[in-house]
Every structure is written in structure tokens, then in C-alpha cells.
Write an enzyme that holds these catalytic residues in place. Structure first.
Site, PDB file in Angstrom:
ATOM      1  N   HIS A   1       4.794 -10.290  26.366  1.00  0.00           N
ATOM      2  CA  HIS A   1       5.047 -10.265  24.925  1.00  0.00           C
ATOM      3  C   HIS A   1       3.755  -9.755  24.262  1.00  0.00           C
ATOM      4  CE1 HIS A   1       8.712 -12.966  25.204  1.00  0.00           C
ATOM      5  NE2 HIS A   1       8.180 -13.045  26.414  1.00  0.00           N
ATOM      6  N   VAL A  51       0.860  -1.188   0.000  1.00  0.00           N
ATOM      7  CA  VAL A  51       0.000   0.000   0.000  1.00  0.00           C
ATOM      8  C   VAL A  51       0.893   1.233   0.000  1.00  0.00           C
ATOM      9  CG1 VAL A  51      -1.654   1.332   1.370  1.00  0.00           C
ATOM     10  CG2 VAL A  51      -1.949  -1.144   1.056  1.00  0.00           C
ATOM     11  N   HIS A  62       9.545  -6.104  20.393  1.00  0.00           N
ATOM     12  CA  HIS A  62       8.202  -5.761  20.867  1.00  0.00           C
ATOM     13  C   HIS A  62       7.866  -4.288  20.664  1.00  0.00           C
ATOM     14  CE1 HIS A  62       8.332  -9.443  23.817  1.00  0.00           C
ATOM     15  NE2 HIS A  62       8.239  -9.783  22.553  1.00  0.00           N
TER      16      HIS A  62
HETATM   17  C1  LIG Z   1      11.482 -12.011  15.561  1.00  0.00           C
HETATM   18  C2  LIG Z   1      10.301 -11.722  16.415  1.00  0.00           C
HETATM   19  C3  LIG Z   1      10.040 -12.507  17.536  1.00  0.00           C
HETATM   20  C4  LIG Z   1       8.945 -12.241  18.347  1.00  0.00           C
HETATM   21  N1  LIG Z   1       8.632 -13.105  19.355  1.00  0.00           N
HETATM   22  C5  LIG Z   1       7.441 -12.952  19.999  1.00  0.00           C
HETATM   23  C6  LIG Z   1       6.983 -13.944  20.905  1.00  0.00           C
HETATM   24  O1  LIG Z   1       7.618 -14.964  21.102  1.00  0.00           O
HETATM   25  N2  LIG Z   1       5.788 -13.732  21.525  1.00  0.00           N
HETATM   26  C7  LIG Z   1       5.050 -12.609  21.312  1.00  0.00           C
HETATM   27  O2  LIG Z   1       3.990 -12.458  21.932  1.00  0.00           O
HETATM   28  N3  LIG Z   1       5.472 -11.657  20.456  1.00  0.00           N
HETATM   29  C8  LIG Z   1       6.623 -11.832  19.777  1.00  0.00           C
HETATM   30  N4  LIG Z   1       7.009 -10.907  18.857  1.00  0.00           N
HETATM   31  C9  LIG Z   1       6.165  -9.713  18.673  1.00  0.00           C
HETATM   32  C10 LIG Z   1       4.874 -10.006  17.927  1.00  0.00           C
HETATM   33  O3  LIG Z   1       5.084 -10.987  16.936  1.00  0.00           O
HETATM   34  C11 LIG Z   1       4.374  -8.707  17.274  1.00  0.00           C
HETATM   35  O4  LIG Z   1       4.270  -7.717  18.271  1.00  0.00           O
HETATM   36  C12 LIG Z   1       3.013  -8.874  16.626  1.00  0.00           C
HETATM   37  O5  LIG Z   1       2.973 -10.032  15.812  1.00  0.00           O
HETATM   38  C13 LIG Z   1       2.675  -7.660  15.779  1.00  0.00           C
HETATM   39  O6  LIG Z   1       1.442  -7.878  15.122  1.00  0.00           O
HETATM   40  P1  LIG Z   1       0.885  -6.781  14.130  1.00  0.00           P
HETATM   41  O7  LIG Z   1      -0.355  -7.319  13.537  1.00  0.00           O
HETATM   42  O8  LIG Z   1       0.838  -5.475  14.838  1.00  0.00           O
HETATM   43  O9  LIG Z   1       2.007  -6.599  13.020  1.00  0.00           O
HETATM   44  P2  LIG Z   1       2.671  -7.721  11.955  1.00  0.00           P
HETATM   45  O10 LIG Z   1       2.267  -9.061  12.410  1.00  0.00           O
HETATM   46  O11 LIG Z   1       4.069  -7.360  11.898  1.00  0.00           O
HETATM   47  O12 LIG Z   1       1.875  -7.404  10.647  1.00  0.00           O
HETATM   48  C14 LIG Z   1       2.017  -6.248   9.858  1.00  0.00           C
HETATM   49  C15 LIG Z   1       1.788  -6.665   8.413  1.00  0.00           C
HETATM   50  O13 LIG Z   1       1.539  -5.520   7.614  1.00  0.00           O
HETATM   51  C16 LIG Z   1       2.242  -5.639   6.410  1.00  0.00           C
HETATM   52  N5  LIG Z   1       2.473  -4.282   5.914  1.00  0.00           N
HETATM   53  C17 LIG Z   1       3.159  -3.296   6.512  1.00  0.00           C
HETATM   54  N6  LIG Z   1       3.150  -2.194   5.756  1.00  0.00           N
HETATM   55  C18 LIG Z   1       2.428  -2.491   4.649  1.00  0.00           C
HETATM   56  C19 LIG Z   1       2.063  -1.760   3.473  1.00  0.00           C
HETATM   57  N7  LIG Z   1       2.447  -0.495   3.276  1.00  0.00           N
HETATM   58  N8  LIG Z   1       1.323  -2.395   2.527  1.00  0.00           N
HETATM   59  C20 LIG Z   1       0.925  -3.685   2.697  1.00  0.00           C
HETATM   60  N9  LIG Z   1       1.257  -4.409   3.778  1.00  0.00           N
HETATM   61  C21 LIG Z   1       1.997  -3.820   4.748  1.00  0.00           C
HETATM   62  C22 LIG Z   1       3.510  -6.375   6.795  1.00  0.00           C
HETATM   63  O14 LIG Z   1       4.125  -6.971   5.669  1.00  0.00           O
HETATM   64  C23 LIG Z   1       2.990  -7.383   7.812  1.00  0.00           C
HETATM   65  O15 LIG Z   1       2.575  -8.577   7.211  1.00  0.00           O
HETATM   66  C24 LIG Z   1       8.107 -11.142  18.038  1.00  0.00           C
HETATM   67  C25 LIG Z   1       8.354 -10.351  16.915  1.00  0.00           C
HETATM   68  C26 LIG Z   1       9.427 -10.642  16.093  1.00  0.00           C
HETATM   69  C27 LIG Z   1       9.660  -9.789  14.880  1.00  0.00           C
END
Ligand SMILES: Cc1cc2nc3c(=O)[nH]c(=O)nc-3n(C[C@H](O)[C@H](O)[C@H](O)COP(=O)(O)OP(=O)(O)OC[C@H]3O[C@@H](n4cnc5c(N)ncnc54)[C@H](O)[C@@H]3O)c2cc1C
Ligand SMILES: *[C@@H]1O[C@H](CO)[C@@H](O)[C@H](O)[C@H]1NC(C)=O
Ligand SMILES: *[C@@H]1O[C@H](CO)[C@@H](O)[C@H](O)[C@H]1NC(C)=O
Ligand SMILES: *[C@@H]1O[C@H](CO)[C@@H](O)[C@H](O)[C@H]1NC(C)=O
Ligand SMILES: *[C@@H]1O[C@H](CO)[C@@H](O)[C@H](O)[C@H]1NC(C)=O
Ligand SMILES: *[C@@H]1O[C@H](CO)[C@@H](O)[C@H](O)[C@H]1NC(C)=O
Length: 687
Positions: free
Chosen positions: A612, A283, A569
Site C-alpha cells: 500500500h 490552487v 493506490h
Molecule cells: C479510500 C482510500 C483507501 C486507502 N487505503 C489505504 C491503506 O489502507 N493503506 C495505504 O497505505 N494506502 C491507502 N490508500 C492510499 C493512500 O492513502 C494514498 O496513496 C496516499 O495517502 C496519498 O498521499 P498524497 O500525499 O500523495 O496525496 P493525498 O493524501 O491525497 O493529498 C493530496 C492533497 O492535495 C490537495 N489538493 C489537490 N489538488 C489541490 C489544489 N489544486 N489546491 C489545493 N489543494 C489540492 C487534496 O485536497 C489533498 O488534501 C487509500 C486511499 C484511499 C483514497
């Protein structure tokens, strides 16, 4: 989280079938008809969800349970099909980590002056499922005091809507996402696992349980903390998450696979013609109606496959929901002209709505560990030996999960020390606003409101200020990690250009507030003490790092600034706060100054939790779906093109119709053959 040093990067396997597929967008095999290419999407949807990550896919699934609601998800990353078995295998989060691959954004922070000018790696998932597809699978709920304090911050604006974010509401929303499977007695006893199953969801899509393999050091972990005066917590899921316990993991024990937003909420769906998920499409901005005065009304979402590709726009019937995560959501708002004026002007983006809080209040958990030699078997050791055990699904489901959250007085060595620390924080409250990267008055008012919660509600409570995790993932080593939970240092992120294909500048402003350094240092000292305390000490040999030369506070500080890193996080960049406190969304998740744009992901927490972030993010997404469905069922917009009782044909996606855009019509032939091929494969699978 897991320690970066033990992650091994592997190159990816075969790409998903098909040189016959269209060049830019291709259709993933599963689930039937939902994941799509852009030749196959309609011109208009009721809801367009930006980001098919953890939260985005929950919303997509829940909103389209109503067959009359049409939804398009636009995901920047790939489907993940080509690496699916790596994603599905929990332990491969370590041994075949996707960090550093094309499935990771691989962001870096700007050089952090308090971390010896190091730029810190910030991985984020770039594929369906987002970060939930590549993360460490810890499922830990925040505590009631924290969640009620969050709800309290927004209640002054709208106390009725704020009740959606009270502990009892969020707890219910988190339960709605889950289905729990108890561990076997053998695992339960060997690992010293305690839980209260009555507190878990029983019919949600997300599986959570315990790995199919464990170590006796897990039971010792409990006893060790008890010997240090930290009680075991037999029910860490109902609002009091402190103490020592074995956390649950987002694992499906039926086949020992990772459970994440795609496998839980999308893959099990039967064909659902009102849902389309477009992958490999970024996007680039939201499109607003001309001459919007007061509230901006989004009419479309613009996207492109890559920097040089032609941009396309899909129309929005009802709302845009941003679920791009703590980096993507504020980035898209700023690219669309909503954000701090100075940032937008210097990036060359026309200001449509000045909203100073976008990208501000950025918070993160900092972490590192104390590592020791060990003679006991570790998961990393078993895996590297490659024995027959190492190849079993049970063993390959083992991910770290021994956890403890320790309160301020235990961490600092007594109530007097805790009181003195709290006084230092309170005395510095006024001057600490000078540490906030934005000097905008609204953002500063938000900082004060958040720090006030930390100082007056969280520090005096039993909530953990430091988290401890046991690391068993390196061969011949055992580690105890410590992580700061309630940072008083807030950073920000901002765009530098008008292109979605340029990474934003990320400045977490780590350790700007000296209180954060104190917690980090005391946490690491305690990590060493934990390893030296019985019975865990039976497994612990010589200290590898930092090693015996680090003893005084000054020595710890000098060492840790070169070691600490993110616990992955990041949060709070589209905070739910009153507008005059640098808020971005209200209690209904609506972006201030817009009529039909919401944010629903990990960016909306006004402050980070002692937990987390995956569990509360599932809670936010479930709650968002309830709020949105409730809104349209209660008050159908009378003049809408796509009424709740049945969308207009133009907004109805049609899984079998032809691409409407001539520019992509060349994809039709290959699309048709792909449809045939997938039906054939599905038929085979059904055998
Ligand atoms: C390596 C790692 C380990 C972790 N370990 C843990 C754990 O063990 N336990 C725990 O609770 N949490 C953990 N976390 C944290 C947790 O996974 C995240 O806080 C959570 O998943 C975030 O969810 P979200 O939906 O906010 O974002 P995300 O799941 O990151 O989703 C965002 C999505 O939006 C998409 N996106 C972004 N910008 C655009 C755009 N302009 N156009 C189209 N698509 C776009 C991205 O590609 C992505 O798919 C970890 C995170 C990481 C990175
Ligand atoms: C997405 O793009 C990548 C990189 O160009 C490509 O390898 C992959 O096949 C694409 N995925 C789909 C589902 O089209
Ligand atoms: C694991 O089991 C679930 C059912 O619980 C199923 O939907 C999923 O496809 C299975 N995954 C694999 C990789 O077999
Ligand atoms: C901190 O934890 C210890 C150990 O459980 C407990 O005795 C103490 O009361 C706790 N402090 C607060 C403020 O809850
Ligand atoms: C603007 O839209 C919000 C929803 O995002 C709504 O609550 C508010 O009443 C609207 N304000 C005006 C002036 O229309
Ligand atoms: C879907 O496409 C088929 C074949 O092109 C067409 O007959 C049908 O009317 C379409 N349905 C809708 C709802 O657009």
C-alpha cells in the site's frame, strides 16, 4: 483498502462552531493559530506547499521546525474538524465512510474498454490529511528490490542524488515518521501477530500498532497460507515484505484513534508562527517570473475558494512544493503551463515548458474479492448488532489487516509456469508500447524502462505479484480479496480545461496489457483456494460471489471484468525518471525546466510497489524535507529576499496582525471574536 460494497455513507454531523466566522475561509479550532483563513496570511512565504494532504502536512511540519523558515500550505478541502470524531475512530472508515461525501473528490475514470466499459470510482481525500484522513490505515512497507530498482532508474542521471531513494535511505526516512506500540499479549496471541520491533521507528510522530480487537481467523489466516506453501513473515518491514502476516495499522493505541498526517504532524505542535495552513482554498496555477528563459522561476501561487471567486496570489520566496497527490500535482502543473504540449493547447493553457511526462505512467492496483457466507462472528456483525462490545474504543479500532503477498511461481502453480509467463511478457515487450496511451517517444522510453524493471527484477524475485487481504467487515460474510501489484498497463490523466475546478480526465487503461488479466484471474482463483483451505475453511460457508458457476478461465474473466475496481493506490503521474524517459522530477524532486518547483507525494514513484502506498509516501515526504533543509542550509542563496538565517518581515507570517487585503478586511471583527472564543475554549479544555 476495503471493499466498497461494505462502506456505508453517513451524513455529517454539526458544522464547526460559528455563524460568526468569515464566509469563505474560517479558522479551525486546533491547533492554535496554525490553521487559518486567508484574511490572516502574509503576502509572502519562503515555501508554499500545494495540498495539505498526507505528504503536504509532513513537509509543512518538518520545514517549519526551522524557526526562520516560513511556510504556507494551501489545501483545497476543509479542515475536517466538523467530522473529527468520525475520522478519529478507525472502524468508522467503514461504517461512517467519507467516500462520496464532500470530503472526497469522488473522481471517476473514463469508461474502461477492458472492464466492459465501466467508469471506475476513484475516491481521494479532500480535507486536511488528504487521503490519509479517510483511508484504510494499512501500513505496509515496499521491498528492498523495488526501492533499489526505483533508485537505479534515476541513478543514470545523478547517482549521488539517487542514493536518497535507495532502500536504506528510504527505510530510514520511513522509520523517522513512525512510533510503534506493541499489541497486548492477548491480541498478539489471538491474532497470530508476528513482528520485529527493532525494525520500527521509535520517535516519529505517526503512531502505528494493531487494533484493540481481533479474531481467531487472523491466526488461521497464517496457518492457511503456510498450508499452501506460503511462509509466514515475522519481519515484513525490513525490505522483504512477502509472505503472510498481519499488517500494522496507523492507529494510536493510547486512545484507539486514527493516526494520520494531521493528527501526527500538525495537531501536537505548539503555536508556530512561521507556519500557516489555509483550508478551503484551491490552487489554480503557479505564477512564473516574466521572461524566464530556460528554467521557469515560480514567484507566486494563485488560489481561489471556488470557481466564481476572485483569485488571489501569494508570493513565494524560495520554492513551491507540490503535494497535491497523484491527481492534484500533475493537474496543477498542467494548469500552470507545464506538461504535454497537445494537452495544454487543447485545454487552452499557454505552454510555458513542454514536459510530455506530466500525467503519464499512471499506475494503479486493481482488486476484487471472493465472498462467502459465514457463521463466525465478524466485525460487521458485531457492529450491526450494536452490543456493548460494539461501542468500545477497542472494538471500534478494528480495521482489516490480515495480509499476504504471493510470488509469481506460487501464484501460477510452479516455476515452469512462472518462467513461461515471464517469457510471454518479455516477448511482448516491444509491441506492448503500442498499449501506452501516449505515443510520445520519451514517455515510451520510460514505459520500456519501467516494464524492464518489472520483467527482469520484480517478476523473477520473491516479491508478491498478487496481494491477498481478509475481509471481516460485512455481517454474515467473510471475503478474500486479491489485488494485482505490478501492472504492465499504464494509463494517464490530463486536463480538459484551464480551470482547477474541472476534474481532469483519468484513464488508467486497466487491463490493456493481457498479462494483468492473467495475474488478476490467477489471484482470484487462489483467493477461492485460500478460503477452502484449512483452517480458514472452518469459518467459510457457501460461496456468495462469484459462486460455483464460475470455474473455467473464461468464466473467471467474464466475471472479473465486471467486478474489479481500484485498490485506491494511483501513482506515478509525476514520475521520478530521467527527462528523456518521460520523467517529471529529478532525484532532488525538482520539476524539469523549473528553478524552484518540486513535487513530493505519491505521484513521484516511477512504478507502483507490491505494498500500500502510505508508508512509502511518508518516506518520500520525510526525505523531501531533509533534502530541502539540507539544500538551504548548505547553500544559502545570497540574493534571496528571505535568507535562511531570517526571513524578511514581508515573508514572516504574523498570527496576530491584521489582514492586509482590503477585500477581506470585513473578516477582522469576526476573526477577533473567534480568537477570543477559541482562547476561551482552550482554557476550558485545559481544566
Ligand atoms: C479510500 C482510500 C483507501 C486507502 N487505503 C489505504 C491503506 O489502507 N493503506 C495505504 O497505505 N494506502 C491507502 N490508500 C492510499 C493512500 O492513502 C494514498 O496513496 C496516499 O495517502 C496519498 O498521499 P498524497 O500525499 O500523495 O496525496 P493525498 O493524501 O491525497 O493529498 C493530496 C492533497 O492535495 C490537495 N489538493 C489537490 N489538488 C489541490 C489544489 N489544486 N489546491 C489545493 N489543494 C489540492 C487534496 O485536497 C489533498 O488534501 C487509500 C486511499 C484511499 C483514497
Ligand atoms: C469550508 O467550506 C465548506 C463548504 O462551503 C464549509 O461548510 C466549511 O465551513 C468551510 N470550512 C472552514 C474551516 O471554513
Ligand atoms: C489521542 O492521544 C493523543 C496523544 O497520544 C492526543 O494527542 C490526541 O489528542 C488524542 N485524541 C483524542 C481524540 O483524544
Ligand atoms: C516463491 O515462494 C515460494 C514459497 O515461499 C518459494 O519456495 C519460492 O522459492 C519463491 N520463488 C522465488 C522466485 O523466490
Ligand atoms: C534549473 O533548475 C534546476 C533545479 O530545478 C537546476 O538543477 C538546474 O541546474 C537549472 N538549470 C539551469 C540551466 O539553470
Ligand atoms: C505582528 O503584528 C503586531 C500587531 O499588529 C505588530 O506589532 C508586530 O510588529 C507584527 N510582527 C511582525 C513580525 O510582522
Amino acid at each position: 483498502m476495503w471493499p466498497l460494497e461494505v462502506l456505508s455513507l453517513t451524513l455529517l454531523g454539526l458544522a464547526s462552531s460559528g455563524s460568526c466566522l468569515p464566509h469563505h475561509y474560517t479558522r479551525a479550532l486546533t491547533p492554535r493559530g496554525i490553521i487559518t483563513n486567508n484574511g490572516d496570511i502574509a503576502d509572502k512565504y519562503d515555501f508554499v506547499i500545494v495540498g495539505g494532504g498526507q505528504a503536504g502536512l509532513v513537509l509543512a511540519s518538518r520545514l517549519t521546525e526551522d524557526a526562520s523558515t516560513t511556510v504556507l500550505v494551501i489545501e483545497a478541502g476543509d479542515s475536517g474538524d466538523a467530522i473529527r470524531s468520525d475520522l478519529d475512530t478507525p472502524a468508522f472508515a467503514y461504517y461512517k465512510s467519507k467516500l462520496g461525501s464532500s470530503y472526497d473528490y469522488g473522481y471517476k475514470t473514463v469508461a474502461q474498454s477492458k472492464l466492459n466499459n465501466r467508469a471506475i470510482s476513484w475516491p481521494r481525500g479532500k480535507l486536511l490529511g488528504g487521503s490519509s484522513a479517510i483511508n484504510g490505515m494499512y501500513l505496509v512497507r515496499p521491498s528492498q528490490v523495488e526501492v533499489d530498482a526505483w533508485s537505479g532508474l534515476i541513478a543514470e542521471d545523478d547517482s549521488s542524488a539517487a542514493s536518497a531513494w535507495s532502500w536504506s535511505s528510504l527505510h530510514e526516512a520511513m522509520q523517522k515518521s513512525e512510533v510503534f506500540t506493541p499489541p497486548s499479549d492477548e491480541i498478539k496471541n489471538l491474532g497470530g501477530i508476528r513482528y520485529d520491533a527493532s525494525k520500527y521507528g521509535t520517535s516519529g510522530p505517526l503512531h502505528h500498532s494493531y487494533p484493540g480487537h481481533t479474531f481467531s481467523q487472523y491466526a488461521d489466516w497464517h496457518t492457511t497460507f503456510e498450508n499452501l506453501g506460503v511462509p509466514a513473515n515475522g519481519d515484513a518491514f525490513s525490505g522483504n515484505n512477502w509472505g503472510v502476516y498481519i499488517a500494522q495499522s496507523t492507529i494510536n493505541p493510547q486512545n484507539w484513534t486514527r493516526s494520520y498526517s494531521r493528527s501526527a504532524y500538525i495537531d501536537p505542535l505548539p503555536p508556530r508562527s512561521n507556519l500557516a495552513i489555509l483550508v478551503n482554498a484551491t490552487v489554480t496555477r503557479l505564477v512564473f517570473a516574466d521572461g524566464s528563459s530556460g528554467n521557469l522561476t515560480a514567484t507566486g501561487v494563485e488560489f481561489a475558494t471556488d470557481r466564481d471567486a476572485t483569485k488571489r496570489t501569494v508570493s513565494v520566496g524560495k520554492e513551491v512544493i507540490l503535494a497535491g497527490g497523484a491527481i492534484g500535482s500533475p493537474q496543477v502543473l498542467m494548469l500552470s503551463g507545464i506538461g504535454p504540449k497537445d494537452v495544454l493547447e487543447s485545454a487552452g493553457v499557454k505552454v510555458l515548458s513542454e514536459l510530455p511526462g506530466v500525467g503519464q505512467h499512471l499506475q494503479d492496483h486493481l482488486s476484487t474479492g471472493v465472498n462467502f457466507k459465514t457463521n463466525v462472528e465478524t466485525a460487521g456483525g458485531i457492529f450491526s448488532e450494536g452490543s456493548s462490545l460494539a461501542k468500545t474504543p477497542e472494538f471500534l479500532s478494528f480495521v482489516n489487516s490480515a495480509t499476504a503477498y504471493v510470488n509469481l511461481s506460487t501464484l501460477l502453480g510452479g516455476d515452469d509456469a512462472a518462467a513461461a509467463y515471464r517469457k510471454t511478457v518479455a516477448d511482448a515487450m516491444e509491441s506492448s508500447t503500442s498499449l501506452v496511451p501516449s505515443q510520445n517517444q520519451e514517455v515510451l522510453a520510460g514505459y520500456k524502462a519501467i516494464s524492464d524493471v518489472v520483467a527482469n527484477k520484480l517478476l523473477p524475485s520473491s516479491i508478491g505479484q498478487a496481494e491477498f487481504l481478509l475481509s471481516m467487515h460485512a455481517a454474515g460474510q467473510i471475503g478474500v480479496q486479491a489485488a494485482l501489484q505490478h501492472p504492465l498497463s499504464h494509463g494517464r490523466l490530463y486536463i480538459n480545461s484551464a480551470s482547477a475546478f474541472d476534474a481532469p480526465t483519468i484513464d488508467p487503461n486497466y487491463l490493456a496489457h493481457s498479462a494483468d488479466l492473467t495475474i488478476m484471474r490467477e489471484g482470484l482463483k487462489m483467493a477461492r483456494k485460500i478460503a477452502q483451505t484449512a483452517p480458514l475453511n472452518k469459518a467459510v460457508g457457501d460461496e456468495i460471489s462469484p459462486g460455483p458457476s464460475v470455474q473455467t478461465d473464461a468464466e473467471w474473466d467474464e466475471w472479473l471484468v465486471n467486478q474489479i475496481s481500484t485498490e485506491f493506490h494511483c501513482s506515478s503521474t509525476c514520475s521520478m525518471l530521467p527527462r528523456n524517459k518521460g520523467g517529471v522530477v529529478n532525484a532532488k524532486l525538482q520539476v524539469y525546466g523549473t528553478a524552484n518547483v518540486r513535487v513530493a507525494d505519491s505521484s513521484i514513484f516511477p512504478f507502483t510497489f507490491s505494498a500500500h502506498l502510505m508508508a512509502p509516501t511518508y518516506g518520500v515526504a520525510e526525505q523531501a524535507a531533509s533534502i530541502i533543509r539540507g539544500f538551504y542550509n548548505a547553500a544559502p542563496p545570497s540574493n534571496s529576499n528571505s535568507s535562511p538565517s531570517g526571513s524578511s518581515s514581508s515573508s514572516q507570517p504574523n498570527q496576530t496582525n491584521q489582514p492586509k487585503n482590503a477585500a477581506v478586511s470585513g473578516h477582522v471583527a469576526s476573526w477577533t471574536s473567534w480568537t477570543l472564543l477559541s482562547s476561551f475554549l482552550l482554557a476550558l479544555l485545559a481544566l
